[in-house]
Design a protein around this motif. Structure first.
Motif, PDB file in Angstrom:
ATOM      1  N   HIS A 180     -35.235 -54.510  -7.259  1.00 31.65           N
ATOM      2  CA  HIS A 180     -35.580 -54.275  -5.809  1.00 31.65           C
ATOM      3  C   HIS A 180     -37.120 -53.660  -6.019  1.00 31.65           C
ATOM      4  O   HIS A 180     -37.905 -53.763  -5.234  1.00 31.65           O
ATOM      5  CB  HIS A 180     -34.730 -53.455  -4.978  1.00 31.65           C
ATOM      6  CG  HIS A 180     -35.325 -52.933  -3.706  1.00 31.65           C
ATOM      7  ND1 HIS A 180     -35.655 -54.111  -2.871  1.00 31.65           N
ATOM      8  CD2 HIS A 180     -35.452 -51.707  -3.275  1.00 31.65           C
ATOM      9  CE1 HIS A 180     -35.892 -53.300  -1.496  1.00 31.65           C
ATOM     10  NE2 HIS A 180     -36.332 -52.067  -2.064  1.00 31.65           N
ATOM     11  N   SER A 181     -37.427 -52.849  -6.775  1.00 24.96           N
ATOM     12  CA  SER A 181     -38.660 -52.308  -7.028  1.00 24.96           C
ATOM     13  C   SER A 181     -39.659 -53.182  -7.391  1.00 24.96           C
ATOM     14  O   SER A 181     -40.961 -52.991  -7.011  1.00 24.96           O
ATOM     15  CB  SER A 181     -38.598 -51.011  -8.122  1.00 24.96           C
ATOM     16  OG  SER A 181     -38.589 -51.652  -9.534  1.00 24.96           O
ATOM     17  N   GLN A 207     -31.711 -51.640  -8.436  1.00 25.51           N
ATOM     18  CA  GLN A 207     -32.653 -50.739  -8.077  1.00 25.51           C
ATOM     19  C   GLN A 207     -34.121 -51.119  -8.804  1.00 25.51           C
ATOM     20  O   GLN A 207     -35.125 -51.503  -8.222  1.00 25.51           O
ATOM     21  CB  GLN A 207     -32.528 -49.196  -8.322  1.00 25.51           C
ATOM     22  CG  GLN A 207     -31.175 -48.921  -7.464  1.00 25.51           C
ATOM     23  CD  GLN A 207     -30.928 -47.482  -7.843  1.00 25.51           C
ATOM     24  OE1 GLN A 207     -31.018 -46.798  -8.777  1.00 25.51           O
ATOM     25  NE2 GLN A 207     -30.056 -46.651  -6.628  1.00 25.51           N
ATOM     26  N   PHE A 208     -34.083 -51.459 -10.092  1.00 28.46           N
ATOM     27  CA  PHE A 208     -35.177 -51.956 -10.711  1.00 28.46           C
ATOM     28  C   PHE A 208     -35.637 -53.214 -10.113  1.00 28.46           C
ATOM     29  O   PHE A 208     -36.842 -53.666  -9.771  1.00 28.46           O
ATOM     30  CB  PHE A 208     -35.019 -52.078 -12.253  1.00 28.46           C
ATOM     31  CG  PHE A 208     -36.192 -52.730 -12.987  1.00 28.46           C
ATOM     32  CD1 PHE A 208     -37.413 -51.930 -13.153  1.00 28.46           C
ATOM     33  CD2 PHE A 208     -36.052 -54.034 -13.365  1.00 28.46           C
ATOM     34  CE1 PHE A 208     -38.534 -52.322 -13.693  1.00 28.46           C
ATOM     35  CE2 PHE A 208     -37.377 -54.291 -14.063  1.00 28.46           C
ATOM     36  CZ  PHE A 208     -38.358 -53.651 -14.398  1.00 28.46           C
ATOM     37  N   TYR A 227     -31.381 -51.636   1.819  1.00 32.64           N
ATOM     38  CA  TYR A 227     -32.706 -52.522   1.570  1.00 32.64           C
ATOM     39  C   TYR A 227     -32.318 -53.970   1.362  1.00 32.64           C
ATOM     40  O   TYR A 227     -33.211 -54.835   1.061  1.00 32.64           O
ATOM     41  CB  TYR A 227     -33.532 -51.888   0.455  1.00 32.64           C
ATOM     42  CG  TYR A 227     -32.544 -51.945  -0.992  1.00 32.64           C
ATOM     43  CD1 TYR A 227     -32.478 -52.691  -1.849  1.00 32.64           C
ATOM     44  CD2 TYR A 227     -32.311 -50.465  -1.274  1.00 32.64           C
ATOM     45  CE1 TYR A 227     -31.766 -52.593  -2.956  1.00 32.64           C
ATOM     46  CE2 TYR A 227     -31.586 -50.317  -2.578  1.00 32.64           C
ATOM     47  CZ  TYR A 227     -31.215 -51.417  -3.391  1.00 32.64           C
ATOM     48  OH  TYR A 227     -30.522 -51.139  -4.677  1.00 32.64           O
ATOM     49  N   ARG A 252     -34.467 -54.943 -18.459  1.00 33.38           N
ATOM     50  CA  ARG A 252     -35.604 -55.124 -17.581  1.00 33.38           C
ATOM     51  C   ARG A 252     -36.710 -55.945 -17.732  1.00 33.38           C
ATOM     52  O   ARG A 252     -37.209 -56.445 -16.755  1.00 33.38           O
ATOM     53  CB  ARG A 252     -35.970 -53.628 -17.312  1.00 33.38           C
ATOM     54  CG  ARG A 252     -35.042 -52.401 -16.847  1.00 33.38           C
ATOM     55  CD  ARG A 252     -35.652 -51.167 -16.845  1.00 33.38           C
ATOM     56  NE  ARG A 252     -34.656 -50.541 -16.218  1.00 33.38           N
ATOM     57  CZ  ARG A 252     -34.909 -49.394 -15.332  1.00 33.38           C
ATOM     58  NH1 ARG A 252     -36.218 -49.076 -15.012  1.00 33.38           N
ATOM     59  NH2 ARG A 252     -33.894 -48.749 -14.632  1.00 33.38           N
ATOM     60  N   GLN A 296     -37.826 -58.760 -15.153  1.00 34.15           N
ATOM     61  CA  GLN A 296     -39.117 -58.731 -14.528  1.00 34.15           C
ATOM     62  C   GLN A 296     -39.973 -60.064 -14.879  1.00 34.15           C
ATOM     63  O   GLN A 296     -40.563 -60.627 -14.074  1.00 34.15           O
ATOM     64  CB  GLN A 296     -39.952 -57.380 -15.211  1.00 34.15           C
ATOM     65  CG  GLN A 296     -41.324 -57.415 -14.452  1.00 34.15           C
ATOM     66  CD  GLN A 296     -41.875 -55.985 -14.773  1.00 34.15           C
ATOM     67  OE1 GLN A 296     -41.394 -55.369 -15.451  1.00 34.15           O
ATOM     68  NE2 GLN A 296     -43.170 -55.740 -14.169  1.00 34.15           N
TER      69      GLN A 296
END
Length: 161
Positions: free
Chosen positions: A86-87, A83-84, A110, A54, A58
């Motif tokens: 996209h968040s 999903q991460f 999404y 992650r 990021q």
């Protein structure tokens, strides 16, 4: 964590599924001349295994590519990574997710409004490579036409998808 971008894109896929051959060839092609992109494929990068994936998504990658197929959803890890990524979109305006479809398959709601690259379409005539390069590249250079013809492997025909 310090914001040092090391990669043009993070590759999200089912690294255990039948799509792996395609994805490895995709990464090899985009990292080779004339493209010379730097892609983070966690199953190929020992640095990713020593850190939190992650954090790479990021902080160390400008964008994410997600390789979608019916096999993608068999990997909880790949779905979680997507999903991460996209968040991060609301807080990281530059973080974009580029969907790559190997076959007609379910695209998350999404991502339905995002332009996707279809590798299953026979009508594209190799344009997928230019589209991928332009979407991932930080430089405006587009390979010359003769470079494109020499460096576009027909990976859809040669892979077992």
């Amino acid at each position: 964590m310090k914001n040092d971008i090391d990669y043009d894109a993070f590759v999200i896929c089912n690294a255990e599924g039948t799509d792996l051959d395609f994805v490895n060839r995709l990464v090899d092609t985009l990292q080779a001349p004339p493209y010379k992109l730097k892609l983070c494929a966690p199953w190929r990068e020992s640095a990713c295994f020593n850190h939190n994936v992650r954090e790479f998504i990021q902080y160390r990658c400008r964008k994410c590519m997600v390789v979608l197929s019916s096999n993608f959803y068999k990997s909880e890890e790949a779905v979680s990574q997507l999903q991460f990524a996209h968040s991060l979109s609301p807080g990281y305006r530059e973080k974009q997710i580029l969907p790559i479809c190997l076959e007609r398959c379910e695209v998350p709601k999404y991502l339905r409004l995002v332009s996707k690259v279809d590798f299953y379409s026979t009508r594209s005539g190799g344009f997928q490579w230019e589209q991928l390069y332009r979407s991932l590249s930080s430089s405006p250079h587009v390979p010359e036409q003769n470079e494109q013809k020499d460096n576009f492997p027909d990976i859809v025909k040669s892979s077992q998808i």
